[in-house]
Design a protein around this motif. Structure first.
Motif, PDB file in Angstrom:
ATOM      1  N   MET A   5      36.048 -11.689  64.367  1.00 16.61           N
ATOM      2  CA  MET A   5      35.420 -10.928  62.946  1.00 16.61           C
ATOM      3  C   MET A   5      34.432 -11.816  62.868  1.00 16.61           C
ATOM      4  N   LYS A  35      36.745  -7.495  56.453  1.00 16.88           N
ATOM      5  CA  LYS A  35      35.502  -8.195  57.848  1.00 16.88           C
ATOM      6  C   LYS A  35      34.876  -9.346  57.082  1.00 16.88           C
ATOM      7  N   ALA A  59      40.184  -5.331  67.184  1.00 15.75           N
ATOM      8  CA  ALA A  59      39.250  -5.326  65.675  1.00 15.75           C
ATOM      9  C   ALA A  59      37.991  -5.647  65.917  1.00 15.75           C
ATOM     10  N   ARG A 119      41.463 -14.611  67.031  1.00 11.59           N
ATOM     11  CA  ARG A 119      41.614 -13.450  66.743  1.00 11.59           C
ATOM     12  C   ARG A 119      40.778 -13.367  65.187  1.00 11.59           C
ATOM     13  N   SER A 120      41.031 -13.770  64.140  1.00 13.01           N
ATOM     14  CA  SER A 120      40.770 -14.554  63.103  1.00 13.01           C
ATOM     15  C   SER A 120      38.989 -14.663  63.111  1.00 13.01           C
ATOM     16  N   ALA A 130      40.897  -5.690  58.898  1.00  7.69           N
ATOM     17  CA  ALA A 130      40.473  -4.506  58.912  1.00  7.69           C
ATOM     18  C   ALA A 130      39.877  -3.319  59.358  1.00  7.69           C
ATOM     19  N   LEU A 131      41.634  -2.830  60.372  1.00 10.24           N
ATOM     20  CA  LEU A 131      41.384  -1.927  60.589  1.00 10.24           C
ATOM     21  C   LEU A 131      41.869  -0.660  58.873  1.00 10.24           C
TER      22      LEU A 131
END
Lengths: 260, 216
Positions: free
Chosen positions: A174, A98, A122, A170-171, B123-124
């Motif tokens: 998070m 995460k 995510a 996309r990164s 982190a899925l």
């Protein structure tokens, strides 16, 4: 060879103000079967720093990077990332994931999802964002990589450079503390690498902590606070970008000279 | 018409109806059993993987008519009175689950490993990765070979004739005994089988083309 490998140029000393490194390798070892790929790595990356791992293929730089987010398990030594000891008994891999984003050479976008869905999957499933929150988040990170107008496109409709920027977005969605880049421009045509490097440069300027494996020497010299030359599974030389202008070892001199 | 009455053709259509029913039962049963087989085949657990592999190889190594005999006559020995439809449906389920399991295993594995990795790095959880990342891609890959296999199912229901199940082949056989017009009757049966199977293969082909276009 062993004499040189013990050179003391590497392992920058942590600052005295008590800040903990974001990434800390201590004598890290990694083997694939009988093949030892990392033969005792020592390396610190401080918060806000950009570290560039360079070296020939097979030098262990990509393996070292993949160890940082647990894609490869280390066999020896200590590896601490974002304050988590990866070999601790209570280590939670998903919690680390995460906080650590990674971007791959081959983008690895989800082909069946739109750009926005790629970016928000995510955050929605892992962090529990609702539709409105994730939509706003997508707009924000796509803006950051300059692709606001591509939210509803599918990956196959984008150029390689655009796909790679989506992968970065996309990164970022998070909200990572640390970003890893694994040869992210190696699969791109030369005219497309610039747009990706500019995004990474902007992130670096914004204070993001990053570790990148790269073949782009000029880029490494320009954005990296710490350049790490790896050779035969060891940190052979490390220092500021200017190190590349004045190599201390024969190997780095040859590597820089080879124009890679 | 050609020495066969309209009623007699209607008899063939009745048989065709039961061919379709048995095909559907075989496909639904094959899906219900085949999906877990596919998942077991790719599981990291040694036991599940081995067990499902033995199941697939065992069923694939036995001719379908023999499976029909075993289910129909074998089970009744133990005091269960199975009618032909139930026996044929069980046999078709065994048969199609072994093949569908193997087909779907291949489809899941055809999704690049890097897709698992990308999901993992976001982190899925394992289940989330499978449901949101792998399964949608595997399904798309699976449509053409699955529809293609449906054709095999339809044709192979004709083996149920060995246990006296009233399907298209069986009705044609009875009709032939009554009319002695084998060429006309079996040609008519062939045309009906073709009419069921041809749209399926066309459909599979169209899907395949669309898939290729998307991936181009």
């Amino acid at each position: 060879m062993t004499v040189i490998s013990m050179n003391s140029v590497h392992t920058p000393v942590a600052p005295q103000d008590g800040t903990q490194p974001m990434v800390s390798f201590r004598d890290v070892r990694k083997s694939f079967g009988a093949l030892e790929v990392l033969k005792g790595i020592d390396l610190d990356v401080m918060p806000g720093q950009v570290a560039a791992l360079i070296g020939r293929s097979g030098s262990g730089k990509s393996t070292a990077l993949r160890c940082i987010n647990g894609l490869e398990k280390i066999n020896g030594g200590e590896l601490t990332v974002c304050g988590r000891n990866l070999r601790a008994r209570d280590f939670e891999l998903r919690e680390l994931r995460k906080e650590v984003g990674i971007v791959f050479q081959s983008y690895n976008l989800f082909p069946h999802l739109t750009v926005e869905q790629n970016v928000t999957l995510a955050p929605r499933k892992v962090n529990g964002l609702d539709a409105a929150e994730s939509h706003a988040l997508a707009a924000e990170v796509l803006e950051q990589v300059g692709l606001s107008d591509k939210a509803s496109s599918y990956p196959e409709q984008l150029s390689g450079g655009q796909q790679q920027r989506v992968a970065i977005a996309r990164s970022l969605a998070m909200r990572p503390k640390l970003m890893l880049f694994d040869e992210v421009t190696s699969a791109l045509d030369p005219e497309l690498t610039g747009e990706v490097l500019r995004v990474i440069g902007k992130l670096a300027a914004g204070g993001m902590t990053m570790v990148l494996v790269t073949h782009e020497m000029a880029f490494a010299r320009q954005v990296a606070d710490l350049v790490v030359y790896m050779h035969q599974g060891r940190v052979w030389e490390a220092g500021k970008g200017t190190m590349l202008d004045d190599p201390q070892t024969v190997e780095l001199r040859q590597f820089v000279g080879s124009g890679l | 018409m050609l020495g066969v009455s309209l009623d007699q053709y209607g008899f063939l259509v009745q048989g065709a109806f039961w061919t379709v029913v048995l095909s559907l039962m075989g496909f639904v049963g094959g899906t219900i059993v085949g999906l877990p087989v596919a998942l077991a085949r790719i599981s990291r657990g040694w036991f599940l993987c081995r067990l499902s592999s033995v199941y697939v190889q065992f069923v694939q190594g036995i001719p379908l008519p023999v499976i029909m005999f075993v289910v129909y006559f074998g089970v009744s020995i133990y005091g269960f009175d199975v009618n032909a439809l139930v026996a044929a449906a069980i046999a078709m389920t065994l048969y199609s689950s072994a093949y569908l399991g193997e087909i779907w295993k291949g489809c899941i594995q055809a999704v690049p490993k890097t897709q698992w990795e990308a999901g993992e790095c976001l982190a899925l959880t394992n289940l989330q990765r499978f449901i949101y990342v792998i399964l949608p891609q595997a399904l798309r890959i699976a449509v053409p070979p699955t529809v293609g296999f449906l054709v095999q199912i339809v044709k192979n229901t004709s083996y149920s004739v060995v246990i006296g199940f009233f399907d298209l082949t069986y009705s044609a056989k009875i009709l032939n005994n009554a009319t002695f017009k084998p060429f006309v009757i079996f040609t008519a049966a062939a045309l009906i089988y073709f009419a069921i199977c041809f749209p399926l293969s066309r459909y599979a082909r169209r899907f395949e083309l669309r898939l290729h276009r998307r991936n181009a």
